[in-house]
Design an enzyme around this catalytic site. Structure first.
Site, PDB file in Angstrom:
ATOM      1  N   PHE A  76       3.233   3.248   7.585  1.00 41.54           N
ATOM      2  CA  PHE A  76       2.728   1.839   6.944  1.00 41.54           C
ATOM      3  C   PHE A  76       3.537   0.928   7.607  1.00 41.54           C
ATOM      4  O   PHE A  76       3.011  -0.419   7.672  1.00 41.54           O
ATOM      5  CB  PHE A  76       2.765   1.938   5.261  1.00 41.54           C
ATOM      6  CG  PHE A  76       2.056   2.817   4.727  1.00 41.54           C
ATOM      7  CD1 PHE A  76       0.680   2.484   4.317  1.00 41.54           C
ATOM      8  CD2 PHE A  76       2.451   4.088   4.309  1.00 41.54           C
ATOM      9  CE1 PHE A  76      -0.349   3.520   3.793  1.00 41.54           C
ATOM     10  CE2 PHE A  76       1.392   5.189   3.684  1.00 41.54           C
ATOM     11  CZ  PHE A  76       0.334   4.630   3.419  1.00 41.54           C
TER      12      PHE A  76
ATOM     13  N   HIS B 227      -3.416 -13.169   1.722  1.00 41.87           N
ATOM     14  CA  HIS B 227      -4.650 -12.315   1.344  1.00 41.87           C
ATOM     15  C   HIS B 227      -5.162 -13.373   0.269  1.00 41.87           C
ATOM     16  O   HIS B 227      -4.732 -13.696  -0.689  1.00 41.87           O
ATOM     17  CB  HIS B 227      -4.378 -11.118   0.789  1.00 41.87           C
ATOM     18  CG  HIS B 227      -3.838 -10.127   1.934  1.00 41.87           C
ATOM     19  ND1 HIS B 227      -2.723  -9.289   1.601  1.00 41.87           N
ATOM     20  CD2 HIS B 227      -4.064 -10.225   3.206  1.00 41.87           C
ATOM     21  CE1 HIS B 227      -2.306  -8.535   2.984  1.00 41.87           C
ATOM     22  NE2 HIS B 227      -3.228  -9.315   3.972  1.00 41.87           N
TER      23      HIS B 227
ATOM     24  N   TYR C 256      -1.824  -8.242  16.819  1.00 41.28           N
ATOM     25  CA  TYR C 256      -1.468  -7.401  15.729  1.00 41.28           C
ATOM     26  C   TYR C 256      -2.734  -6.113  15.965  1.00 41.28           C
ATOM     27  O   TYR C 256      -2.222  -5.275  16.058  1.00 41.28           O
ATOM     28  CB  TYR C 256      -1.722  -8.131  14.257  1.00 41.28           C
ATOM     29  CG  TYR C 256      -2.070  -7.113  13.278  1.00 41.28           C
ATOM     30  CD1 TYR C 256      -1.018  -6.385  12.825  1.00 41.28           C
ATOM     31  CD2 TYR C 256      -3.240  -7.113  12.721  1.00 41.28           C
ATOM     32  CE1 TYR C 256      -1.344  -5.644  11.708  1.00 41.28           C
ATOM     33  CE2 TYR C 256      -3.662  -6.161  11.539  1.00 41.28           C
ATOM     34  CZ  TYR C 256      -2.528  -5.397  11.105  1.00 41.28           C
ATOM     35  OH  TYR C 256      -2.928  -4.461  10.243  1.00 41.28           O
TER      36      TYR C 256
ATOM     37  N   ARG D   7     -16.129 -10.231   2.767  1.00 49.73           N
ATOM     38  CA  ARG D   7     -15.133  -9.254   3.383  1.00 49.73           C
ATOM     39  C   ARG D   7     -15.416  -8.119   2.472  1.00 49.73           C
ATOM     40  O   ARG D   7     -15.921  -8.222   1.369  1.00 49.73           O
ATOM     41  CB  ARG D   7     -13.663  -9.944   3.508  1.00 49.73           C
ATOM     42  CG  ARG D   7     -13.562 -11.282   4.346  1.00 49.73           C
ATOM     43  CD  ARG D   7     -13.287 -10.482   5.784  1.00 49.73           C
ATOM     44  NE  ARG D   7     -12.866 -11.283   6.648  1.00 49.73           N
ATOM     45  CZ  ARG D   7     -13.942 -12.157   7.426  1.00 49.73           C
ATOM     46  NH1 ARG D   7     -15.267 -12.096   7.309  1.00 49.73           N
ATOM     47  NH2 ARG D   7     -13.433 -12.964   8.369  1.00 49.73           N
TER      48      ARG D   7
ATOM     49  N   GLY E 299       9.071  -5.140   1.762  1.00 47.64           N
ATOM     50  CA  GLY E 299       9.010  -4.368   0.685  1.00 47.64           C
ATOM     51  C   GLY E 299      10.182  -4.675  -0.597  1.00 47.64           C
ATOM     52  O   GLY E 299      10.885  -5.455  -0.310  1.00 47.64           O
TER      53      GLY E 299
ATOM     54  N   ILE F  21       1.011  -1.044   0.026  1.00 50.23           N
ATOM     55  CA  ILE F  21      -0.006   0.001   0.061  1.00 50.23           C
ATOM     56  C   ILE F  21       0.858   1.370  -0.095  1.00 50.23           C
ATOM     57  O   ILE F  21       0.598   2.112  -0.697  1.00 50.23           O
ATOM     58  CB  ILE F  21      -0.753  -0.053   1.164  1.00 50.23           C
ATOM     59  CG1 ILE F  21      -1.765  -1.265   1.165  1.00 50.23           C
ATOM     60  CG2 ILE F  21      -1.910   1.319   1.106  1.00 50.23           C
ATOM     61  CD1 ILE F  21      -2.593  -1.608   2.402  1.00 50.23           C
TER      62      ILE F  21
HETATM   63  N1  LIG Z   1      -2.965  -5.101   3.127  1.00 49.71           N
HETATM   64  C1  LIG Z   1      -4.399  -4.900   3.880  1.00 49.71           C
HETATM   65  O1  LIG Z   1      -5.274  -5.275   3.477  1.00 49.71           O
HETATM   66  C2  LIG Z   1      -4.215  -4.207   5.187  1.00 49.71           C
HETATM   67  C3  LIG Z   1      -5.259  -4.037   5.855  1.00 49.71           C
HETATM   68  C4  LIG Z   1      -5.451  -3.241   7.240  1.00 49.71           C
HETATM   69  C5  LIG Z   1      -4.368  -2.561   7.537  1.00 49.71           C
HETATM   70  N2  LIG Z   1      -3.038  -2.650   6.874  1.00 49.71           N
HETATM   71  C6  LIG Z   1      -2.001  -1.997   7.390  1.00 49.71           C
HETATM   72  O2  LIG Z   1      -1.513  -1.339   6.387  1.00 49.71           O
HETATM   73  C7  LIG Z   1      -0.105  -1.213   6.392  1.00 49.71           C
HETATM   74  C8  LIG Z   1       0.629  -1.726   5.114  1.00 49.71           C
HETATM   75  O3  LIG Z   1       0.315  -2.869   4.732  1.00 49.71           O
HETATM   76  P1  LIG Z   1       0.723  -3.641   3.464  1.00 49.71           P
HETATM   77  O4  LIG Z   1      -0.065  -4.450   3.014  1.00 49.71           O
HETATM   78  O5  LIG Z   1       1.255  -2.723   2.408  1.00 49.71           O
HETATM   79  O6  LIG Z   1       2.127  -4.269   4.134  1.00 49.71           O
HETATM   80  P2  LIG Z   1       3.636  -4.550   3.463  1.00 49.71           P
HETATM   81  O7  LIG Z   1       4.087  -5.618   4.458  1.00 49.71           O
HETATM   82  O8  LIG Z   1       3.474  -4.831   2.053  1.00 49.71           O
HETATM   83  O9  LIG Z   1       4.439  -3.290   3.835  1.00 49.71           O
HETATM   84  C9  LIG Z   1       5.243  -3.034   5.051  1.00 49.71           C
HETATM   85  C10 LIG Z   1       6.327  -2.227   4.782  1.00 49.71           C
HETATM   86  O10 LIG Z   1       6.995  -1.897   5.940  1.00 49.71           O
HETATM   87  C11 LIG Z   1       8.395  -2.278   5.888  1.00 49.71           C
HETATM   88  N3  LIG Z   1       8.674  -2.615   7.256  1.00 49.71           N
HETATM   89  C12 LIG Z   1       8.141  -3.501   8.268  1.00 49.71           C
HETATM   90  N4  LIG Z   1       8.572  -3.346   9.224  1.00 49.71           N
HETATM   91  C13 LIG Z   1       9.765  -2.393   9.289  1.00 49.71           C
HETATM   92  C14 LIG Z   1      10.354  -1.794  10.141  1.00 49.71           C
HETATM   93  N5  LIG Z   1      10.771  -2.245  11.368  1.00 49.71           N
HETATM   94  N6  LIG Z   1      11.413  -0.801   9.800  1.00 49.71           N
HETATM   95  C15 LIG Z   1      11.258  -0.394   8.476  1.00 49.71           C
HETATM   96  N7  LIG Z   1      10.465  -0.958   7.657  1.00 49.71           N
HETATM   97  C16 LIG Z   1       9.508  -1.976   7.750  1.00 49.71           C
HETATM   98  C17 LIG Z   1       8.242  -3.615   5.192  1.00 49.71           C
HETATM   99  O11 LIG Z   1       9.691  -4.134   4.549  1.00 49.71           O
HETATM  100  C18 LIG Z   1       7.103  -3.504   3.979  1.00 49.71           C
HETATM  101  O12 LIG Z   1       7.717  -2.693   2.908  1.00 49.71           O
HETATM  102  C19 LIG Z   1       0.643  -1.880   7.614  1.00 49.71           C
HETATM  103  O13 LIG Z   1       0.587  -1.040   8.664  1.00 49.71           O
HETATM  104  C20 LIG Z   1      -0.778  -2.894   7.726  1.00 49.71           C
HETATM  105  O14 LIG Z   1      -0.909  -3.409   9.091  1.00 49.71           O
HETATM  106  C21 LIG Z   1      -3.036  -3.497   5.700  1.00 49.71           C
END
Ligand SMILES: NC(=O)c1ccc[n+]([C@@H]2O[C@H](COP(=O)([O-])OP(=O)(O)OC[C@H]3O[C@@H](n4cnc5c(N)ncnc54)[C@H](O)[C@@H]3O)[C@@H](O)[C@H]2O)c1
Length: 327
Positions: free
Chosen positions: A73, A188, A141, A220, A36, A12
């Site tokens: 994020f 997912h 979480y 969902r 990422g 995202i």
């Molecule tokens: N994907 C969904 O449907 C969804 C739903 C609800 C909430 N979220 C929230 O949205 C956010 C993004 O989700 P996503 O699906 O893009 O996840 P993602 O795992 O694709 O992205 C998270 C990014 O954060 C980086 N990261 C993680 N821990 C880190 C740290 N300690 N230091 C630096 N970088 C770090 C990872 O390398 C990754 O690039 C998250 O906070 C997640 O909890 C996502």
């Protein structure tokens, strides 16, 4: 604005970075690239590969980039894993969030956007779920996000840091065949279903078909990632009017069966599915009431399930192994 995006190399975050840069903002990204991908980050943004556990790295970026706002994020994100490893999720998400907030407060940052989650609501009493629904996190979480929301309350109270907490339901889809969802492991539903169509999995397992829903499978709320990104941009601009919290979804649920059937229609692949046992803690229906953000910010999701799956399919077909090597 000068903005800092944590987790901007993830699914995202990378889409939001692209939209922010397109809108003329100067963006720096902190990402440790654990989930990422370097290639996902818009090349007009500055990528700093660092872990939020490392406070000195955060301070360095704050000092050099001098962000006026932060979009956070970066997170441990797997609900199921958090039930097995609660300290990983609670520990990392809260400690890293505190590192970031403390540094932000010291550097005078006044705008903050948090990626929060539908998991705050656990097994909800009623759907669709609005912002007044009782918070009862369904996992460590979800609890970690609730704690971050509470910390933000105090950041506003003590430092005048205006925040928006955006509670996503299920993000899905891709903006272009160049930037999309690629997690390892993938949990997912939509990418898992499409991995079957790509020949990377034999079948989809449907976790229960005896729920109290029209076809017995879980329902969902899926939202296209570009609609989510649009909500971030709007929320960022609205912060001058005060802190706010929004539930973000389409307001319309789709069952697991409907997702699989739509994916069959889009891909032309039979996508075999078998019924497995229920997963503990899975609510029958999770659908967001997004009236508040529609009313206050004029936000309107503009992609239906078919468009979400078509766009995800275009990305997965063009990049069957995601971004390739980890970095
Ligand atoms: N994907 C969904 O449907 C969804 C739903 C609800 C909430 N979220 C929230 O949205 C956010 C993004 O989700 P996503 O699906 O893009 O996840 P993602 O795992 O694709 O992205 C998270 C990014 O954060 C980086 N990261 C993680 N821990 C880190 C740290 N300690 N230091 C630096 N970088 C770090 C990872 O390398 C990754 O690039 C998250 O906070 C997640 O909890 C996502």
């Amino acid at each position: 604005m000068r903005l800092l995006v944590t987790g901007g190399a993830g699914y995202i975050g990378s889409v939001v970075v692209n939209q922010l840069v397109e809108a003329g903002h100067e963006v720096a990204v902190i990402d440790r690239l654990s989930q990422g991908h370097r290639r996902a980050v818009d090349e007009r943004a500055e990528l700093v590969v660092a872990d939020l556990a490392d406070r000195a790295s955060i301070d360095r970026v704050m000092a050099s980039h001098r962000p006026e706002g932060i979009l956070h994020f970066a997170s441990q994100t797997l609900v199921g894993e958090s039930m097995e490893k609660p300290f990983l999720h609670l520990g990392e998400n809260v400690r890293n969030g505190l590192n970031l907030l403390e540094s932000a407060a010291e550097h005078g940052v006044k705008r903050f956007i948090l990626s929060s989650t539908a998991n705050l609501f656990g097994l909800p009493d009623r759907v669709p779920i609005d912002e007044e629904a009782e918070i009862r996190p369904g996992s460590p979480y979800g609890e970690s996000k609730r704690i971050l929301e509470r910390l933000l309350h105090w950041m506003d109270d003590r430092f005048g840091m205006r925040y928006a907490s955006l509670r996503y339901f299920n993000a899905a889809g891709a903006v272009s065949p160049d930037r999309g969802e690629y997690h390892d492991p993938e949990t997912h539903l939509i990418p898992v279903v499409l991995q079957v169509a790509l020949g990377q999995r034999e079948k989809v397992i449907v976790y229960g078909d005896d729920y109290d829903t029209p076809d017995g499978t879980c329902v969902r709320d899926y939202i296209h990632v570009s609609d989510l990104a649009d909500a971030h941009v709007r929320a960022l601009h609205a912060l001058d009017g005060g802190s706010r919290t929004y539930n973000l979804g389409n307001g319309r649920g789709f069952s697991v069966r409907e997702v699989i059937e739509t994916a069959r229609a889009v891909t032309g692949h039979p996508i075999p599915a078998v019924i497995g046992p229920r997963r503990p803690g899975d609510p029958a229906v999770l659908v967001a009431a997004s009236d508040r953000i529609r009313r206050e910010l004029g936000w309107e999701p503009s992609h239906d399930l078919r468009e979400i799956i078509e766009s995800a399919w275009a990305w997965h077909r063009a990049n069957p192994h995601g971004y390739g090597a980890r970095d």
